[in-house]
Structure formats: structure tokens, C-alpha cells
Design a protein around this motif. Sequence first.
Motif, short mmCIF file in Angstrom:
data_model
loop_
_atom_site.label_atom_id
_atom_site.label_comp_id
_atom_site.label_asym_id
_atom_site.label_seq_id
_atom_site.Cartn_x
_atom_site.Cartn_y
_atom_site.Cartn_z
N GLY A 79 -1.64 31.16 -2.34
CA GLY A 79 -0.29 31.69 -2.43
C GLY A 79 0.74 30.64 -2.84
N TYR A 80 0.39 29.36 -2.71
CA TYR A 80 1.28 28.31 -3.18
C TYR A 80 1.23 28.28 -4.70
CZ TYR A 80 1.80 25.85 1.36
OH TYR A 80 2.10 25.49 2.64
N LYS A 81 2.34 27.99 -5.31
CA LYS A 81 2.37 27.81 -6.76
C LYS A 81 1.57 26.56 -7.14
CE LYS A 81 5.48 26.56 -10.46
NZ LYS A 81 6.79 26.04 -10.78
N ALA A 82 1.73 25.52 -6.33
CA ALA A 82 1.04 24.25 -6.54
C ALA A 82 1.06 23.49 -5.21
CB ALA A 82 1.74 23.44 -7.62
N PRO A 83 0.20 22.47 -5.07
CA PRO A 83 0.25 21.66 -3.85
C PRO A 83 1.64 21.05 -3.64
CG PRO A 83 -1.73 21.17 -5.09
CD PRO A 83 -0.86 22.02 -5.98
N ILE A 84 1.98 20.84 -2.36
CA ILE A 84 3.27 20.24 -2.04
C ILE A 84 3.07 18.91 -1.33
CG2 ILE A 84 4.53 22.44 -1.89
CD1 ILE A 84 4.36 22.14 1.18
N VAL A 85 4.06 18.05 -1.46
CA VAL A 85 4.04 16.75 -0.81
C VAL A 85 4.48 16.94 0.64
CG1 VAL A 85 5.05 14.43 -0.78
CG2 VAL A 85 4.57 15.56 -2.96
N THR A 86 3.62 16.53 1.58
CA THR A 86 3.95 16.68 3.01
C THR A 86 4.23 15.34 3.68
OG1 THR A 86 1.60 16.66 3.59
CG2 THR A 86 2.64 18.82 3.25
N ALA A 87 3.83 14.25 3.05
CA ALA A 87 4.13 12.92 3.58
C ALA A 87 4.00 11.91 2.45
CB ALA A 87 3.18 12.56 4.72
N LEU A 88 4.82 10.88 2.48
CA LEU A 88 4.68 9.81 1.52
C LEU A 88 5.35 8.56 2.07
CD1 LEU A 88 7.04 10.13 -1.53
CD2 LEU A 88 7.16 11.72 0.33
N GLY A 89 4.82 7.42 1.68
CA GLY A 89 5.42 6.18 2.14
C GLY A 89 4.66 4.98 1.62
N ALA A 90 5.24 3.81 1.89
CA ALA A 90 4.63 2.54 1.50
C ALA A 90 4.57 1.63 2.71
CB ALA A 90 5.44 1.90 0.38
N GLY A 91 3.71 0.62 2.62
CA GLY A 91 3.61 -0.36 3.69
C GLY A 91 3.12 0.25 4.99
N GLU A 97 0.22 3.10 5.95
CA GLU A 97 -0.87 2.86 6.90
C GLU A 97 -0.88 3.94 7.99
OE1 GLU A 97 -0.75 -1.18 8.34
OE2 GLU A 97 -0.59 -1.95 6.29
N SER A 98 0.30 4.34 8.45
CA SER A 98 0.38 5.40 9.47
C SER A 98 -0.12 6.73 8.93
CB SER A 98 1.83 5.55 9.95
OG SER A 98 2.25 4.41 10.63
N ALA A 115 -4.32 10.72 9.12
CA ALA A 115 -5.29 11.56 8.41
C ALA A 115 -6.70 11.28 8.92
CB ALA A 115 -5.20 11.32 6.90
N SER A 116 -7.02 10.03 9.06
CA SER A 116 -8.35 9.65 9.53
C SER A 116 -8.61 10.17 10.94
CB SER A 116 -8.49 8.13 9.49
OG SER A 116 -9.76 7.73 9.90
N GLU A 117 -7.64 10.00 11.83
CA GLU A 117 -7.79 10.47 13.21
C GLU A 117 -7.99 11.99 13.28
OE1 GLU A 117 -4.23 9.14 15.16
OE2 GLU A 117 -4.80 7.03 14.98
N LYS A 159 0.85 -1.19 0.00
CA LYS A 159 0.00 0.00 0.00
C LYS A 159 0.89 1.24 0.00
CE LYS A 159 -3.72 0.11 2.43
NZ LYS A 159 -4.75 0.19 3.47
N LYS A 160 0.48 2.25 -0.74
CA LYS A 160 1.21 3.52 -0.78
C LYS A 160 0.26 4.65 -0.40
CE LYS A 160 4.49 2.24 -4.35
NZ LYS A 160 5.04 2.54 -5.68
N ALA A 161 0.83 5.71 0.16
CA ALA A 161 0.04 6.89 0.51
C ALA A 161 0.89 8.14 0.32
CB ALA A 161 -0.44 6.81 1.96
N VAL A 162 0.22 9.20 -0.10
CA VAL A 162 0.87 10.50 -0.27
C VAL A 162 -0.07 11.56 0.29
CG1 VAL A 162 1.80 12.16 -1.93
CG2 VAL A 162 2.03 9.72 -2.39
N ALA A 163 0.49 12.47 1.08
CA ALA A 163 -0.30 13.58 1.61
C ALA A 163 0.15 14.86 0.94
CB ALA A 163 -0.10 13.69 3.12
N LEU A 164 -0.82 15.67 0.59
CA LEU A 164 -0.55 16.96 -0.07
C LEU A 164 -1.08 18.10 0.78
CD1 LEU A 164 -1.67 16.12 -3.72
CD2 LEU A 164 0.65 16.06 -2.80
N LYS A 165 -0.48 19.26 0.60
CA LYS A 165 -0.97 20.48 1.25
C LYS A 165 -1.03 21.57 0.19
CE LYS A 165 -0.01 23.80 4.88
NZ LYS A 165 0.87 24.16 6.00
#
Length: 87
Positions: A14-26, A30-31, A36-38, A4-10
Motif C-alpha cells: 500500500g506504500y507508494k515507495a519505501p520511507i525513511v524511518t531513521a538516519l544518522g551519522a557517527g 551506530e545506535s 536493528a541488530s538487537e 559511519k552513516k546508517a539509514v533505515a527504511l520501511k
Amino acid sequence: MKRKKAVALKYDKGYKAPIVTALGAGKIAESIINLASENKIPIVENKDLTESLSMLNLGDTIPQELYETVAEIIAYIHRISSKIEDF
């Protein structure tokens, strides 16, 4: 079986584009999803987008070819968030 993979964006005005704030696999993915859910952060599943975003690094802005897809997701989140607030 693929991990499983997940990526969080913000994105803020004023931002040029969304930025990656978290990413990972396995377990890291899940964390990210559990955190995010919590915190009642909307979660959208899109395998193709996640695959593309997972090639980026923390703090990177999303590439221009993903603007339209991410903009549709941000618009969707705004719509559901305003419906929840009105409820």
C-alpha cells in the motif's frame, strides 16, 4: 576518516515507495545499527545507497531512481527471511 552513516527504511503493501524511518551519522548511525541488530532486523551494507538515502529527511519516500536498488535489497531480505523461517 569518514563517519559511519546508517539509514533505515520501511515498506508495507500500500506504500507508494519505501520511507525513511531513521538516519544518522557517527554515534547515531551506530545506535541505528545496534537497535536493528538487537531486534533482528536485517542489515545490508551499501555505501553508495546509504550516501544517496542520507540526503533525504525522516518520513520521505525514496526517489524513483533508487527503486530498483532498494527493490533488490527488499527481495534479498524476503529470501533470507523465508529461509530462516523454514529452518
